[in-house]
Design a protein around this motif. Structure first.
Motif, mmCIF file in Angstrom:
data_model
loop_
_atom_site.group_PDB
_atom_site.id
_atom_site.type_symbol
_atom_site.label_atom_id
_atom_site.label_comp_id
_atom_site.label_asym_id
_atom_site.label_seq_id
_atom_site.Cartn_x
_atom_site.Cartn_y
_atom_site.Cartn_z
ATOM 1 N N SER A 1 -2.863 -7.448 -1.532
ATOM 2 C CA SER A 1 -2.669 -5.934 -1.241
ATOM 3 C C SER A 1 -3.605 -5.235 -2.022
ATOM 4 O O SER A 1 -3.906 -5.314 -3.028
ATOM 5 N N GLU A 2 -3.945 -4.083 -1.443
ATOM 6 C CA GLU A 2 -4.906 -3.066 -2.272
ATOM 7 C C GLU A 2 -3.868 -1.919 -2.027
ATOM 8 O O GLU A 2 -3.530 -1.422 -1.159
ATOM 9 N N TRP A 3 -3.672 -1.291 -3.367
ATOM 10 C CA TRP A 3 -2.802 -0.282 -3.796
ATOM 11 C C TRP A 3 -3.817 0.802 -4.447
ATOM 12 O O TRP A 3 -4.416 0.235 -5.507
ATOM 13 N N THR A 4 -3.381 2.259 -4.252
ATOM 14 C CA THR A 4 -4.135 3.027 -5.036
ATOM 15 C C THR A 4 -2.890 3.806 -5.781
ATOM 16 O O THR A 4 -2.143 4.300 -5.353
ATOM 17 N N ASN A 5 -3.155 3.858 -7.349
ATOM 18 C CA ASN A 5 -2.206 4.534 -8.100
ATOM 19 C C ASN A 5 -2.444 5.958 -7.885
ATOM 20 O O ASN A 5 -3.528 6.814 -8.037
ATOM 21 N N PHE B 1 0.787 -1.426 0.097
ATOM 22 C CA PHE B 1 0.082 -0.119 0.166
ATOM 23 C C PHE B 1 0.860 1.376 0.024
ATOM 24 O O PHE B 1 0.372 2.270 -0.513
ATOM 25 N N TRP B 2 2.073 1.167 0.375
ATOM 26 C CA TRP B 2 2.764 2.404 0.613
ATOM 27 C C TRP B 2 3.887 2.488 -0.454
ATOM 28 O O TRP B 2 4.589 3.640 -0.573
ATOM 29 N N ALA B 3 3.794 1.679 -1.743
ATOM 30 C CA ALA B 3 4.641 1.918 -2.793
ATOM 31 C C ALA B 3 4.215 3.364 -3.610
ATOM 32 O O ALA B 3 3.015 3.384 -3.860
ATOM 33 N N LYS B 4 5.152 4.008 -4.054
ATOM 34 C CA LYS B 4 4.724 5.284 -4.951
ATOM 35 C C LYS B 4 4.611 4.762 -6.248
ATOM 36 O O LYS B 4 3.978 5.589 -6.921
ATOM 37 N N ARG C 1 5.341 -7.495 4.850
ATOM 38 C CA ARG C 1 4.815 -7.451 6.183
ATOM 39 C C ARG C 1 3.399 -7.029 6.672
ATOM 40 O O ARG C 1 2.833 -7.377 7.436
ATOM 41 N N ASN C 2 2.998 -6.143 5.675
ATOM 42 C CA ASN C 2 1.658 -5.772 6.109
ATOM 43 C C ASN C 2 0.597 -6.397 5.043
ATOM 44 O O ASN C 2 -0.342 -6.065 5.490
ATOM 45 N N SER C 3 1.022 -7.428 4.572
ATOM 46 C CA SER C 3 0.218 -8.049 3.749
ATOM 47 C C SER C 3 0.154 -9.614 4.327
ATOM 48 O O SER C 3 -0.815 -10.374 3.778
ATOM 49 N N VAL C 4 0.673 -10.096 5.389
ATOM 50 C CA VAL C 4 0.773 -11.491 5.516
ATOM 51 C C VAL C 4 -0.491 -12.091 6.192
ATOM 52 O O VAL C 4 -0.828 -13.031 6.317
ATOM 53 N N LYS C 5 -1.403 -10.957 6.818
ATOM 54 C CA LYS C 5 -2.611 -11.300 7.301
ATOM 55 C C LYS C 5 -3.572 -11.266 6.319
ATOM 56 O O LYS C 5 -4.893 -11.442 6.571
ATOM 57 N N ASN C 6 -3.168 -10.856 5.289
ATOM 58 C CA ASN C 6 -4.467 -10.791 3.947
ATOM 59 C C ASN C 6 -4.102 -12.058 3.160
ATOM 60 O O ASN C 6 -3.118 -12.116 2.317
ATOM 61 N N ARG C 7 -4.904 -12.770 3.468
ATOM 62 C CA ARG C 7 -4.637 -14.350 2.916
ATOM 63 C C ARG C 7 -5.606 -14.546 1.513
ATOM 64 O O ARG C 7 -6.722 -13.904 1.566
#
Length: 211
Positions: A142-146, A69-72, A95-101
């Motif tokens: 992971s969920e990421w917003t461009n 989620f933090w990626a630029k 590490r922020n995604s290991v609970k997102n299975r």
């Protein structure tokens, strides 16, 4: 982090949509989005079907190559097609995604055996479980917003572990294998059971064929 640290970059899914839905007791949100593929190349970063922990009754299309989620930007996806289950919880990318299975749906995967020390000659194999026609790889999402166009992207990575005897012989340069879940353990994975329970020696019986 290097993209060669893990191993599963080529999968297959040619099963009928109805058979996939029956196997996972889930329906596609967009049935027309499913296209059977004999060869799915991770480095195409295409959308493939997954089942997410927060919505077990549906199959969604998500991009292979996890974008935290933090990626630029999305450039990190080249290095996040796989994640080592032994270290995922401590790696910044995962590490922020290991609970997102999630379950990544497939009916086979491909690997190349090195026939010489530098891998100039290789033998391709198709590999699948002996007891599952359609299966689920263990994965994180992971969920990421461009930030440039506001697009929301769901992306995933396939978890890998130490190779079993068969995969150590085939994947003889890195000795890793993707984690294929036993059917009876799919919900355990989605519910967040401890990662250590899915590391080798956890495995399913596999069969490999040279092609």
């Amino acid at each position: 982090m290097s993209k060669i640290n893990a191993m599963c970059y080529h999968t297959k899914l040619t099963a009928e949509k109805e058979d996939i839905e029956k196997e996972f007791e889930a329906t596609y949100y967009e049935p027309e989005s499913y296209i059977p593929k004999e060869a799915i190349n991770g480095f195409a970063f295409a959308k493939n079907p997954i089942v997410m922990d927060e919505d077990k009754g549906h199959i969604v299309m998500a991009n292979w190559g996890l974008i935290p989620f933090w990626a630029k930007d999305d450039s990190i996806k080249k290095m996040t097609l796989n994640s080592r289950i032994e270290t995922a919880a401590s790696k910044p990318a995962f590490r922020n995604s290991v609970k997102n299975r999630c379950l990544i749906i497939a009916d086979a995967f491909y690997e190349w055996q090195w026939l010489d020390a530098k891998g100039k000659e290789k033998q391709k194999y198709i590999i699948k479980p002996t007891d599952q026609e359609i299966f689920g790889f263990a994965g994180f999402y992971s969920e990421w917003t461009n930030h440039h166009n506001g697009e929301n992207i769901t992306s995933y990575t396939i978890a890998t572990t130490e190779a079993n005897e068969l995969m150590a012989e085939i994947h003889n340069n890195k000795k890793r294998m993707p984690i294929i879940l036993k059917k009876e353990n799919r919900n355990d994975w989605l519910k967040g059971e401890t990662l250590e329970n899915f590391q080798f020696p956890y495995e399913v019986d596999l069969i490999a064929k040279a092609i």
